[in-house]
Design a protein around this motif. Sequence first.
Motif, PDB file in Angstrom:
ATOM      1  N   ILE A 135     -20.066 -44.434 -38.455  1.00 45.57           N
ATOM      2  CA  ILE A 135     -21.030 -44.048 -39.485  1.00 45.57           C
ATOM      3  C   ILE A 135     -21.679 -45.308 -40.061  1.00 45.57           C
ATOM      4  CG2 ILE A 135     -21.316 -42.940 -41.738  1.00 45.57           C
ATOM      5  CD1 ILE A 135     -18.961 -41.092 -40.915  1.00 45.57           C
ATOM      6  N   ASP A 136     -23.012 -45.305 -40.077  1.00 47.11           N
ATOM      7  CA  ASP A 136     -23.805 -46.433 -40.595  1.00 47.11           C
ATOM      8  C   ASP A 136     -23.519 -47.753 -39.874  1.00 47.11           C
ATOM      9  OD1 ASP A 136     -24.955 -44.705 -42.455  1.00 47.11           O
ATOM     10  OD2 ASP A 136     -23.596 -45.289 -44.061  1.00 47.11           O
ATOM     11  N   GLY A 138     -30.723 -31.993 -33.529  1.00 47.07           N
ATOM     12  CA  GLY A 138     -31.962 -31.724 -34.247  1.00 47.07           C
ATOM     13  C   GLY A 138     -31.918 -32.095 -35.719  1.00 47.07           C
ATOM     14  N   ASN A 139     -30.846 -32.738 -36.142  1.00 47.16           N
ATOM     15  CA  ASN A 139     -30.710 -33.183 -37.531  1.00 47.16           C
ATOM     16  C   ASN A 139     -31.374 -34.548 -37.708  1.00 47.16           C
ATOM     17  OD1 ASN A 139     -29.089 -30.980 -38.465  1.00 47.16           O
ATOM     18  ND2 ASN A 139     -27.397 -31.856 -37.299  1.00 47.16           N
ATOM     19  N   PRO A 140     -31.662 -34.949 -38.964  1.00 51.82           N
ATOM     20  CA  PRO A 140     -32.268 -36.262 -39.193  1.00 51.82           C
ATOM     21  C   PRO A 140     -31.452 -37.370 -38.526  1.00 51.82           C
ATOM     22  CG  PRO A 140     -32.228 -35.012 -41.225  1.00 51.82           C
ATOM     23  CD  PRO A 140     -31.433 -34.224 -40.217  1.00 51.82           C
ATOM     24  N   ARG A 141     -32.140 -38.287 -37.848  1.00 52.64           N
ATOM     25  CA  ARG A 141     -31.470 -39.342 -37.085  1.00 52.64           C
ATOM     26  C   ARG A 141     -30.812 -40.381 -37.972  1.00 52.64           C
ATOM     27  NH1 ARG A 141     -28.672 -40.301 -32.646  1.00 52.64           N
ATOM     28  NH2 ARG A 141     -27.313 -40.744 -34.358  1.00 52.64           N
ATOM     29  N   CYS A 182     -24.550 -40.027 -30.266  1.00 54.25           N
ATOM     30  CA  CYS A 182     -25.696 -39.113 -30.154  1.00 54.25           C
ATOM     31  C   CYS A 182     -25.880 -38.217 -31.374  1.00 54.25           C
ATOM     32  CB  CYS A 182     -25.578 -38.274 -28.887  1.00 54.25           C
ATOM     33  SG  CYS A 182     -24.117 -37.232 -28.803  1.00 54.25           S
ATOM     34  N   TYR A 183     -24.886 -38.151 -32.245  1.00 49.73           N
ATOM     35  CA  TYR A 183     -24.983 -37.323 -33.457  1.00 49.73           C
ATOM     36  C   TYR A 183     -24.940 -38.199 -34.704  1.00 49.73           C
ATOM     37  CZ  TYR A 183     -23.839 -33.440 -30.377  1.00 49.73           C
ATOM     38  OH  TYR A 183     -23.835 -32.518 -29.366  1.00 49.73           O
ATOM     39  N   GLU A 184     -25.744 -37.833 -35.686  1.00 54.97           N
ATOM     40  CA  GLU A 184     -25.737 -38.493 -36.988  1.00 54.97           C
ATOM     41  C   GLU A 184     -24.860 -37.656 -37.921  1.00 54.97           C
ATOM     42  OE1 GLU A 184     -27.315 -41.610 -39.520  1.00 54.97           O
ATOM     43  OE2 GLU A 184     -27.361 -41.318 -37.377  1.00 54.97           O
ATOM     44  N   ALA A 235     -27.625 -46.852 -42.589  1.00 54.02           N
ATOM     45  CA  ALA A 235     -28.082 -47.243 -41.247  1.00 54.02           C
ATOM     46  C   ALA A 235     -27.802 -46.096 -40.280  1.00 54.02           C
ATOM     47  CB  ALA A 235     -27.357 -48.501 -40.781  1.00 54.02           C
ATOM     48  N   VAL A 236     -28.346 -46.199 -39.089  1.00 54.31           N
ATOM     49  CA  VAL A 236     -28.117 -45.180 -38.066  1.00 54.31           C
ATOM     50  C   VAL A 236     -26.643 -45.200 -37.644  1.00 54.31           C
ATOM     51  CG1 VAL A 236     -28.676 -46.668 -36.099  1.00 54.31           C
ATOM     52  CG2 VAL A 236     -29.074 -44.201 -35.932  1.00 54.31           C
ATOM     53  N   ASP A 237     -26.127 -44.032 -37.293  1.00 54.02           N
ATOM     54  CA  ASP A 237     -24.759 -43.942 -36.782  1.00 54.02           C
ATOM     55  C   ASP A 237     -24.736 -44.271 -35.297  1.00 54.02           C
ATOM     56  OD1 ASP A 237     -24.138 -43.016 -39.322  1.00 54.02           O
ATOM     57  OD2 ASP A 237     -23.883 -40.923 -38.704  1.00 54.02           O
TER      58      ASP A 237
END
Length: 104
Positions: free
Chosen positions: A70-71, A86-89, A99-101, A94-96
């Motif tokens: 995470i982050d 389909g959830n916010p990236r 493939c899933y946030e 920061a990005v996780d």
Amino acid sequence: MDCRVVNCTFAGNSAPYGSGCYDCHVFNSAFVSQSTGACGTYEHNVNATAYAFIDAANGDYRLSAGSSCIDAGDSSKVAETTDLAGNPRIVGAAVDVGCYERQP
């Protein structure tokens, strides 16, 4: 290297070399239970022992609370606005990695 892999989760791949991808730049991605070594150039990828998925044994690679993924990614490498579900990236600092946030 012409291949670019961003925010992917590779799980249980078997290949003579390359962990399912070869000669690629790999960013913000998770490699789990691979039968081969590393592939390409890695940046912001997290140790497989620290992923903390919801239920990897049954193919659920969403991140559980407290996962070190995470982050942990590099948001500057992200071009997509949504994750695989389909959830916010990008949610949080920061990005996780993967493939899933993680969603709140």
